[in-house]
Design a protein around this motif. Structure first.
Motif, PDB file in Angstrom:
ATOM      1  N   PHE A  78     -37.377  17.396  27.331  1.00  0.00           N
ATOM      2  CA  PHE A  78     -36.513  18.329  26.602  1.00  0.00           C
ATOM      3  C   PHE A  78     -37.088  19.753  26.651  1.00  0.00           C
ATOM      4  O   PHE A  78     -36.824  20.562  25.763  1.00  0.00           O
ATOM      5  CB  PHE A  78     -36.279  17.850  25.165  1.00  0.00           C
ATOM      6  CG  PHE A  78     -35.273  16.733  25.087  1.00  0.00           C
ATOM      7  CD1 PHE A  78     -33.914  17.001  24.906  1.00  0.00           C
ATOM      8  CD2 PHE A  78     -35.655  15.409  25.233  1.00  0.00           C
ATOM      9  CE1 PHE A  78     -32.982  15.977  24.854  1.00  0.00           C
ATOM     10  CE2 PHE A  78     -34.723  14.372  25.183  1.00  0.00           C
ATOM     11  CZ  PHE A  78     -33.377  14.659  24.992  1.00  0.00           C
ATOM     12  N   CYS A  79     -37.891  20.007  27.697  1.00  0.00           N
ATOM     13  CA  CYS A  79     -38.390  21.364  27.946  1.00  0.00           C
ATOM     14  C   CYS A  79     -37.839  21.834  29.290  1.00  0.00           C
ATOM     15  O   CYS A  79     -37.788  21.063  30.246  1.00  0.00           O
ATOM     16  CB  CYS A  79     -39.917  21.379  28.012  1.00  0.00           C
ATOM     17  SG  CYS A  79     -40.698  21.002  26.437  1.00  0.00           S
ATOM     18  N   PHE A  80     -37.451  23.091  29.370  1.00  0.00           N
ATOM     19  CA  PHE A  80     -36.824  23.633  30.582  1.00  0.00           C
ATOM     20  C   PHE A  80     -37.642  24.794  31.110  1.00  0.00           C
ATOM     21  O   PHE A  80     -37.783  25.817  30.437  1.00  0.00           O
ATOM     22  CB  PHE A  80     -35.382  24.074  30.266  1.00  0.00           C
ATOM     23  CG  PHE A  80     -34.497  22.907  29.950  1.00  0.00           C
ATOM     24  CD1 PHE A  80     -33.683  22.348  30.915  1.00  0.00           C
ATOM     25  CD2 PHE A  80     -34.539  22.321  28.691  1.00  0.00           C
ATOM     26  CE1 PHE A  80     -32.905  21.237  30.639  1.00  0.00           C
ATOM     27  CE2 PHE A  80     -33.762  21.210  28.401  1.00  0.00           C
ATOM     28  CZ  PHE A  80     -32.937  20.661  29.374  1.00  0.00           C
ATOM     29  N   LYS A  81     -38.178  24.618  32.311  1.00  0.00           N
ATOM     30  CA  LYS A  81     -39.021  25.657  32.911  1.00  0.00           C
ATOM     31  C   LYS A  81     -38.177  26.896  33.191  1.00  0.00           C
ATOM     32  O   LYS A  81     -37.096  26.803  33.790  1.00  0.00           O
ATOM     33  CB  LYS A  81     -39.622  25.118  34.206  1.00  0.00           C
ATOM     34  CG  LYS A  81     -40.563  26.079  34.909  1.00  0.00           C
ATOM     35  CD  LYS A  81     -41.222  25.344  36.080  1.00  0.00           C
ATOM     36  CE  LYS A  81     -41.744  26.206  37.180  1.00  0.00           C
ATOM     37  NZ  LYS A  81     -42.512  27.370  36.904  1.00  0.00           N
ATOM     38  N   LEU A  82     -38.691  28.031  32.748  1.00  0.00           N
ATOM     39  CA  LEU A  82     -37.971  29.288  32.939  1.00  0.00           C
ATOM     40  C   LEU A  82     -38.376  29.908  34.278  1.00  0.00           C
ATOM     41  O   LEU A  82     -39.571  30.001  34.571  1.00  0.00           O
ATOM     42  CB  LEU A  82     -38.300  30.271  31.807  1.00  0.00           C
ATOM     43  CG  LEU A  82     -37.972  29.811  30.390  1.00  0.00           C
ATOM     44  CD1 LEU A  82     -38.470  30.838  29.360  1.00  0.00           C
ATOM     45  CD2 LEU A  82     -36.462  29.601  30.232  1.00  0.00           C
ATOM     46  N   PRO A  83     -37.415  30.372  35.063  1.00  0.00           N
ATOM     47  CA  PRO A  83     -37.789  31.118  36.263  1.00  0.00           C
ATOM     48  C   PRO A  83     -38.346  32.495  35.873  1.00  0.00           C
ATOM     49  O   PRO A  83     -38.190  32.936  34.730  1.00  0.00           O
ATOM     50  CB  PRO A  83     -36.451  31.257  37.015  1.00  0.00           C
ATOM     51  CG  PRO A  83     -35.396  31.102  35.987  1.00  0.00           C
ATOM     52  CD  PRO A  83     -35.961  30.254  34.882  1.00  0.00           C
ATOM     53  N   ASP A  84     -38.993  33.157  36.835  1.00  0.00           N
ATOM     54  CA  ASP A  84     -39.691  34.419  36.530  1.00  0.00           C
ATOM     55  C   ASP A  84     -38.765  35.492  35.958  1.00  0.00           C
ATOM     56  O   ASP A  84     -39.211  36.348  35.199  1.00  0.00           O
ATOM     57  CB  ASP A  84     -40.349  34.980  37.809  1.00  0.00           C
ATOM     58  CG  ASP A  84     -41.522  34.114  38.251  1.00  0.00           C
ATOM     59  OD1 ASP A  84     -42.011  33.325  37.403  1.00  0.00           O
ATOM     60  OD2 ASP A  84     -41.920  34.209  39.421  1.00  0.00           O
TER      61      ASP A  84
END
Ligand code: NAD
Ligand code: ZN
Length: 350
Positions: free
Chosen positions: A135-141
């Protein structure tokens, strides 16, 4: 990483205290997160001012906060989707993953949902917090941590617009220009709506809506006659709207959501007000206006993030105030003040 885990705890009505709490160890499927941004939501303010929302009552001290982002600092042993150092948005509700609703993909309806800062579950307005990795979403730069925190209300907007089936050429009415109404406006436009009209009691919120791309705005007063507002809405939309989203919850607006929507259209109810309201149900019935509820979001975070990553929408103008974690009490004062210029208050945890 020191042992500093300053934490904002709601003890009761108008009683938030900052105290140290232990830094938790992530379980095998969890990550430990150094918290970055936590937005204040209307529900947080509601718990602060009233100590409850409906049947959810703050009976013992509860850590507040759920619109959040941070940086992964430690991995549970089974975690494969994230690395230490990843910047993530945190989807605050973790469902059971095995019940009928979860399997159908409507996990927002899961009866075993564990949702941050919905009593008795603790939230994440603290320096360190552990959360289910899936339930965590990696953020793009190109997406900031503050935008990552705004993914939470943005996902409500995405879910509402999906429930409304907004598409190319939809003519959309949005009632209420708070964060949820404004974010729904951005999403509706991104989904192809040809015209979006938004109403509110506050001119400054409508001015922001205009900046964000509303085609027309309507300032309403509580004492305005229903027939008068209805006439103005239809003038501004150009015809009866295909889709209406209530993002306010007032009975007068829920009634309008039904009355204004064209026959065969969809009225989506997001705003939460009184548990029982008087609505023109027969009117909806004979005109086949579908009335649809919205509860949070399900499988919408990735779509919301995609809208930001591809720069289809810009949510940054909603952030009007910023505070440090140490100044949480002041941040909540600002959020609940009702000042015209306050839209989204963001707290920075580290
Ligand atoms: P908000 O209070 O900031 O915004 C509501 C807006 O509606 C305000 O700008 C207010 O001026 C306006 N308003 C109030 N009464 C009105 C009236 N009679 N006529 C016209 N406008 C009126 O809240 P928000 O954070 O934007 O959230 C909007 C609503 O959505 C709230 O009721 C909230 O509880 C609800 N909500 C529901 C869900 C869900 O899952 N269903 C999720 C998040 C928020
Ligand atoms: Zn479930």
């Amino acid at each position: 990483m020191a042992n500093d885990n300053l934490t904002a705890i709601l003890y009761g009505i108008n009683d938030i205290r900052l105290e140290q709490t232990p830094i938790e160890e992530p379980d095998q499927d969890e990550v430990l997160i150094q918290m970055a941004c936590v937005g204040i939501c209307g529900s947080d303010v509601h718990y602060l001012v009233n100590g409850r929302i409906g049947d959810f009552v703050v009976r013992k001290p509860m850590i507040i906060g759920h619109e959040s982002s941070g940086v992964v600092v430690k991995l549970g042993k089974n975690v494969k989707n994230l690395k230490v150092g990843d910047r993530v948005a945190i989807e605050p509700g973790v469902s059971c993953r095995t019940c009928k609703f979860c399997k159908e993909g409507r996990y927002n309806l899961c009866k075993d949902m564990i949702f941050c800062a919905t009593p008795p579950v603790h939230g994440n307005l603290r320096r360190f917090y552990k959360h289910a990795a899936d339930f965590c979403f990696k953020l793009p730069d190109n997406v900031t941590l503050a935008e990552g925190a705004l993914l939470e209300p943005l996902s409500v907007g995405v879910h509402a617009c999906k429930r409304a089936n907004i598409g190319i050429s939809s003519k959309v009415l949005i009632l209420g220009a708070g964060p949820i109404g404004l974010l729904s406006l951005l999403v509706a436009k991104a989904m192809g709506a040809s015209r979006v009209v938004i109403t509110d009691l506050s001119q400054s919120r409508l001015d922001l809506a205009k900046k964000l791309g509303a085609d027309a705005t309507l300032l309403v007063k509580k004492e305005d006659a229903e027939s008068h507002i209805l006439k103005r809405i239809i003038e501004l939309v150009g015809e009866e709207p295909d889709k209406t989203i209530d993002a306010c919850g007032a009975q007068s607006m829920i009634r309008l959501a039904i009355l204004a929507t064209r026959s065969g259209g969809v009225a989506v109810l997001v705003g939460m007000g009184a548990p029982e309201v008087q609505i023109p149900l027969m009117n909806a019935l004979v005109r086949e206006v579908d009335i649809r509820g919205v509860f949070r979001y399900a499988n919408d975070y990735a779509d919301a993030l995609n809208l930001l990553a591809t720069e289809k929408i810009d949510v940054k103008p909603l952030i009007t105030h910023n505070y440090k974690l140490e100044d949480t009490v002041q941040a909540f004062e600002t959020s609940k003040s009702g000042q015209a210029d306050v839209v989204k208050v963001m707290i920075h945890c580290n």
